[in-house]
Design a protein around this motif. Structure first.
Motif, PDB file in Angstrom:
ATOM      1  N   GLN A 265      -6.422  17.305  17.886  1.00 12.34           N
ATOM      2  CA  GLN A 265      -6.594  16.841  16.581  1.00 12.34           C
ATOM      3  C   GLN A 265      -8.499  17.542  16.324  1.00 12.34           C
ATOM      4  N   SER A 266      -8.461  18.252  16.819  1.00  8.55           N
ATOM      5  CA  SER A 266     -10.072  19.332  16.795  1.00  8.55           C
ATOM      6  C   SER A 266      -9.849  19.852  15.023  1.00  8.55           C
ATOM      7  N   ARG A 267      -8.883  20.526  14.414  1.00  8.86           N
ATOM      8  CA  ARG A 267      -8.825  20.929  13.282  1.00  8.86           C
ATOM      9  C   ARG A 267      -8.702  20.134  12.067  1.00  8.86           C
ATOM     10  N   ARG A 268      -9.952  20.000  11.480  1.00  3.74           N
ATOM     11  CA  ARG A 268      -9.477  19.603  10.053  1.00  3.74           C
ATOM     12  C   ARG A 268      -8.332  19.489   9.148  1.00  3.74           C
ATOM     13  N   VAL A 269      -8.028  18.185   8.492  1.00  9.16           N
ATOM     14  CA  VAL A 269      -6.777  18.416   7.655  1.00  9.16           C
ATOM     15  C   VAL A 269      -6.701  18.947   6.624  1.00  9.16           C
ATOM     16  N   SER A 270      -5.703  19.639   6.694  1.00  9.23           N
ATOM     17  CA  SER A 270      -5.367  20.636   5.000  1.00  9.23           C
ATOM     18  C   SER A 270      -4.344  19.737   4.477  1.00  9.23           C
ATOM     19  N   CYS A 271      -4.397  20.768   3.589  1.00  8.61           N
ATOM     20  CA  CYS A 271      -3.110  20.197   2.789  1.00  8.61           C
ATOM     21  C   CYS A 271      -1.473  20.759   2.867  1.00  8.61           C
ATOM     22  N   ALA A 272      -1.794  21.736   3.235  1.00 11.90           N
ATOM     23  CA  ALA A 272      -0.376  21.734   4.300  1.00 11.90           C
ATOM     24  C   ALA A 272       0.418  20.386   5.206  1.00 11.90           C
ATOM     25  N   GLU A 273      -0.649  20.081   6.176  1.00 11.64           N
ATOM     26  CA  GLU A 273      -0.262  19.587   6.995  1.00 11.64           C
ATOM     27  C   GLU A 273      -0.024  17.959   6.585  1.00 11.64           C
ATOM     28  N   LEU A 274      -0.281  17.820   5.174  1.00 11.93           N
ATOM     29  CA  LEU A 274      -0.349  16.894   4.333  1.00 11.93           C
ATOM     30  C   LEU A 274       1.171  16.282   4.526  1.00 11.93           C
ATOM     31  N   LYS A 275       2.453  17.401   4.611  1.00  8.80           N
ATOM     32  CA  LYS A 275       3.523  17.419   4.097  1.00  8.80           C
ATOM     33  C   LYS A 275       4.382  16.890   6.081  1.00  8.80           C
ATOM     34  N   ASP A 276       3.280  16.531   6.631  1.00 10.20           N
ATOM     35  CA  ASP A 276       3.999  16.048   8.088  1.00 10.20           C
ATOM     36  C   ASP A 276       3.746  14.398   7.648  1.00 10.20           C
ATOM     37  N   PRO A 277       5.001  13.311   8.514  1.00 10.83           N
ATOM     38  CA  PRO A 277       5.031  12.402   8.635  1.00 10.83           C
ATOM     39  C   PRO A 277       3.902  12.080   9.527  1.00 10.83           C
ATOM     40  N   PHE A 278       3.515  12.179  10.368  1.00 15.36           N
ATOM     41  CA  PHE A 278       3.114  11.838  11.470  1.00 15.36           C
ATOM     42  C   PHE A 278       1.079  11.338  10.549  1.00 15.36           C
ATOM     43  N   LEU A 279       0.989  12.701   8.908  1.00 13.29           N
ATOM     44  CA  LEU A 279       0.049  12.644   8.515  1.00 13.29           C
ATOM     45  C   LEU A 279      -0.253  11.447   6.991  1.00 13.29           C
ATOM     46  N   TYR A 280       1.429  11.665   6.727  1.00 14.96           N
ATOM     47  CA  TYR A 280       0.762  11.021   4.916  1.00 14.96           C
ATOM     48  C   TYR A 280       2.060   9.744   5.913  1.00 14.96           C
ATOM     49  N   LYS A 281       2.474   9.064   6.649  1.00 18.68           N
ATOM     50  CA  LYS A 281       2.942   7.881   7.107  1.00 18.68           C
ATOM     51  C   LYS A 281       2.220   6.684   6.887  1.00 18.68           C
ATOM     52  N   PRO A 282       1.631   7.491   7.627  1.00 17.05           N
ATOM     53  CA  PRO A 282       0.191   6.463   8.299  1.00 17.05           C
ATOM     54  C   PRO A 282      -0.423   6.002   7.090  1.00 17.05           C
ATOM     55  N   ILE A 283      -0.545   6.820   6.435  1.00 15.07           N
ATOM     56  CA  ILE A 283      -2.076   6.936   4.981  1.00 15.07           C
ATOM     57  C   ILE A 283      -1.106   6.374   3.546  1.00 15.07           C
ATOM     58  N   LEU A 284       0.183   6.537   4.075  1.00 15.14           N
ATOM     59  CA  LEU A 284       0.837   6.076   2.719  1.00 15.14           C
ATOM     60  C   LEU A 284       0.767   4.050   3.190  1.00 15.14           C
ATOM     61  N   ILE A 285       0.957   4.433   4.518  1.00 16.05           N
ATOM     62  CA  ILE A 285       0.985   2.537   4.747  1.00 16.05           C
ATOM     63  C   ILE A 285      -0.120   1.565   4.729  1.00 16.05           C
ATOM     64  N   ALA A 286      -1.510   2.439   4.820  1.00 18.05           N
ATOM     65  CA  ALA A 286      -2.898   2.060   4.744  1.00 18.05           C
ATOM     66  C   ALA A 286      -2.705   1.508   2.958  1.00 18.05           C
ATOM     67  N   GLY A 287      -3.215   2.346   2.219  1.00 20.65           N
ATOM     68  CA  GLY A 287      -3.368   2.734   1.048  1.00 20.65           C
ATOM     69  C   GLY A 287      -1.893   1.640   0.792  1.00 20.65           C
ATOM     70  N   GLY A 288      -1.360   1.601   0.730  1.00 23.70           N
ATOM     71  CA  GLY A 288      -0.104   0.761  -0.332  1.00 23.70           C
ATOM     72  C   GLY A 288      -0.530  -1.031   0.461  1.00 23.70           C
ATOM     73  N   MET A 289      -1.000  -0.825   1.618  1.00 26.67           N
ATOM     74  CA  MET A 289      -1.648  -2.503   2.337  1.00 26.67           C
ATOM     75  C   MET A 289      -2.686  -2.233   0.981  1.00 26.67           C
ATOM     76  N   ARG A 290      -3.253  -1.635   1.055  1.00 28.71           N
ATOM     77  CA  ARG A 290      -5.265  -1.751   0.198  1.00 28.71           C
ATOM     78  C   ARG A 290      -4.354  -2.235  -0.966  1.00 28.71           C
ATOM     79  N   PHE A 291      -3.783  -1.407  -1.830  1.00 32.08           N
ATOM     80  CA  PHE A 291      -3.169  -1.320  -2.898  1.00 32.08           C
ATOM     81  C   PHE A 291      -2.972  -3.243  -3.088  1.00 32.08           C
ATOM     82  N   LEU A 292      -1.828  -3.815  -2.676  1.00 33.18           N
ATOM     83  CA  LEU A 292      -1.075  -4.854  -2.806  1.00 33.18           C
ATOM     84  C   LEU A 292      -1.921  -5.644  -2.278  1.00 33.18           C
ATOM     85  N   GLN A 293      -3.015  -5.656  -1.587  1.00 35.32           N
ATOM     86  CA  GLN A 293      -3.635  -7.060  -1.111  1.00 35.32           C
ATOM     87  C   GLN A 293      -4.945  -6.900  -2.243  1.00 35.32           C
TER      88      GLN A 293
END
Length: 510
Positions: A265-293
């Motif tokens: 993961q040496s490169r910085r994340v790009s906008c195109a990579e946000l379509k990858d479930p490897f990135l958007y799934k954990p971000i949505l889960i973490a953000g959803g938990m903070r929202f519901l908390q």
């Protein structure tokens, strides 16, 4: 041992790292965890979580101070039903701004320096509160301490997760919440004492102490090995891991695992990579938990705890009730810290949401259906103005709001309080961890600001029971979200958790 002496060991470990059978790797991991020395790791965590102590102290600062400012003879400092909500909620707006800036600070300065940076706005904010001569100084002081809280909220959990190993990461991941609770409890205790012998301004002076202690201790602590590797500082990363694990431990295999993960993961994340479930799934889960908390109402309840108890005329004095709730919160977070690495994250989240659901429902139904003549509720009076009225409870049934609030705080503190912060730092991928953690904090505190700002107007318009019934509905949603979306991370390294999201294979989490 110098780094040059270690290099053959590192290379040897690196080659064997990829060829170990799975059962052998698990056995080696267990043996390695048993061999570690954790004293320096605990010291580094303690230095960092002093920032959370200051955060908890500043968060509930309005609880004892609002009644004092409402009674001010100086009109420039006096709060009313319009300015009091801003005094309570502007902190969360500052925290959202702090989380937003940490999206850059975490990756530019690093986790440790970001935490140290938070001391500057925190110290300035407390100074403004202590020397306030007008409402603008009060609000700016709250805004700056909130900004510092947002920075620490996004940086400290990431720092702790990156310097910890799987054997203690759950316990240490609960430490930020423990220290935040302890900070709140100290604020309640000092609020009671200083109101008797000193001016309310001394509460702000007391808030400077943990900030200065944090900066001094962190000067001697290492940065995160993962962050150092992401910056290409391999020798410093190896030295940091050596300091944290102990020189006489075989930490080279862990170093190679971290190095391999960082290399992928040496490169910085790009906008195109946000379509990858490897990135958007954990971000949505973490953000959803903070929202519901935050939607569960915890910030509103903590900020307006004493006025809520005044409104419901609990049989004990509100300041004692607040301290009692703080003690319950502290003991519950301690229980979560001990059991998190044994029972697991998900079971505690289920229990936590269930307890919050029952507690909020009990509070809402009590206020709605128990007649005011029995529950002592002050009719036709706003929550803020009722804080100045004497509580005259006439029935032991008024203990119900106190017990319901205690159980709510207990439920929150044993699950949805500490675990949402821990999981945020565990499941976010390294290449997006700095930015994504800041984004999650922004979501969290914007939600808290909105709720805190509209809590008092909602109470005045619809009654105190409506917000609590709403919080009960959200708590029910937390149960479904946990069952459908949250993975179990107990006993797994950050690299194994990343592998799960990258491949979708649950075998990495077994």
């Amino acid at each position: 041992m110098e780094s040059s002496d270690r290099e053959p060991l590192v290379r040897k470990t690196s080659s064997s790292y990829h060829t170990f059978p799975e059962s052998t790797a698990r056995r080696l991991d267990r043996e390695y965890l048993r061999s570690l020395h954790n004293k320096r790791l605990y010291l580094a965590v303690f230095a960092a979580v002093l920032g959370n102590f200051s955060f908890g102290f500043a968060l509930v600062y309005p609880s004892p101070v609002i009644p004092a400012l409402e009674a001010q003879t100086n009109p420039a400092l006096r709060l009313d039903q319009h300015t009091a909500p801003w005094f309570g909620s502007v902190f969360t707006l500052g925290a959202a701004a702090g989380g937003l800036s940490t999206m850059l600070l975490n990756d530019c300065l690093g986790r440790k320096l970001s935490i140290m940076f938070s001391a500057l706005p925190s110290a300035l904010g407390y100074a403004l509160l202590a020397g306030a001569q007008g409402l603008w100084m009060l609000l700016l002081g709250r805004l700056l301490t909130g900004y510092a809280g947002g920075v620490t909220s996004a940086s400290i959990p990431v720092y702790i997760s990156e310097i910890s190993h799987p054997g203690v990461r759950g316990m240490l991941g609960a430490c930020p919440q423990i220290m935040a609770v302890l900070g709140s409890l100290v604020l309640y205790a000092l609020g009671k004492y200083l109101r008797l012998v000193l001016d309310w301004r001394w509460l702000a002076v007391a808030g400077e102490v943990p900030v200065l202690a944090m900066v001094l201790l962190l000067c001697f602590m290492p940065n995160s090995p993962r962050f150092l590797l992401s910056q290409g500082k391999e020798d410093e990363a190896l030295g940091s891991l050596c300091w944290l694990r102990g020189e006489d431990t075989d930490y080279t295999r862990e170093y190679e695992q971290i190095k391999d993960s960082v290399r992928k993961q040496s490169r910085r994340v790009s906008c195109a990579e946000l379509k990858d479930p490897f990135l958007y799934k954990p971000i949505l889960i973490a953000g959803g938990m903070r929202f519901l908390q935050q939607l569960s109402g915890v910030t509103c309840i903590l900020v307006y705890l004493q006025p809520i108890f005044k409104k419901t005329s609990v049989i004990l004095k509100p300041e004692y009730d607040a301290a009692l709730v703080g003690l319950v919160r502290l003991s519950s977070v301690a229980i979560a810290a001990v059991s998190m690495d044994k029972a697991g994250r998900k079971i505690l989240l289920f229990v936590s949401a269930g307890v919050m659901l029952v507690s909020n429902l009990t509070m809402g139904l009590y206020i709605r259906f128990v007649p005011a003549s029995h529950n002592g509720t002050v009719a036709n009076t706003s929550l803020v103005s009722s804080a100045n009225l004497p509580a005259e409870p006439t029935n032991y049934i008024t203990l119900i709001p106190l017990l319901a609030t205690m159980f709510f705080i207990m439920g929150y503190a044993m699950g949805w309080g500490p675990i949402t912060w821990l999981l945020m730092s565990e499941i976010l991928p390294l290449k997006a961890r700095g930015v994504a953690s800041g984004l999650c904090v922004v979501v969290s505190w914007l939600t808290a600001f909105t709720l805190t700002q509209f809590f008092l107007p909602a109470v005045n318009a619809f009654g105190l029971e409506v917000p609590f019934l709403f919080f009960a509905v959200i708590s029910a949603g937390n149960i479904f979200f946990t069952g459908c979306c949250v993975p179990e991370t107990k006993g797994r390294s950050l690299e194994q958790i990343e592998a799960f999201f990258r491949t979708g294979r649950r075998s990495f989490l077994r």
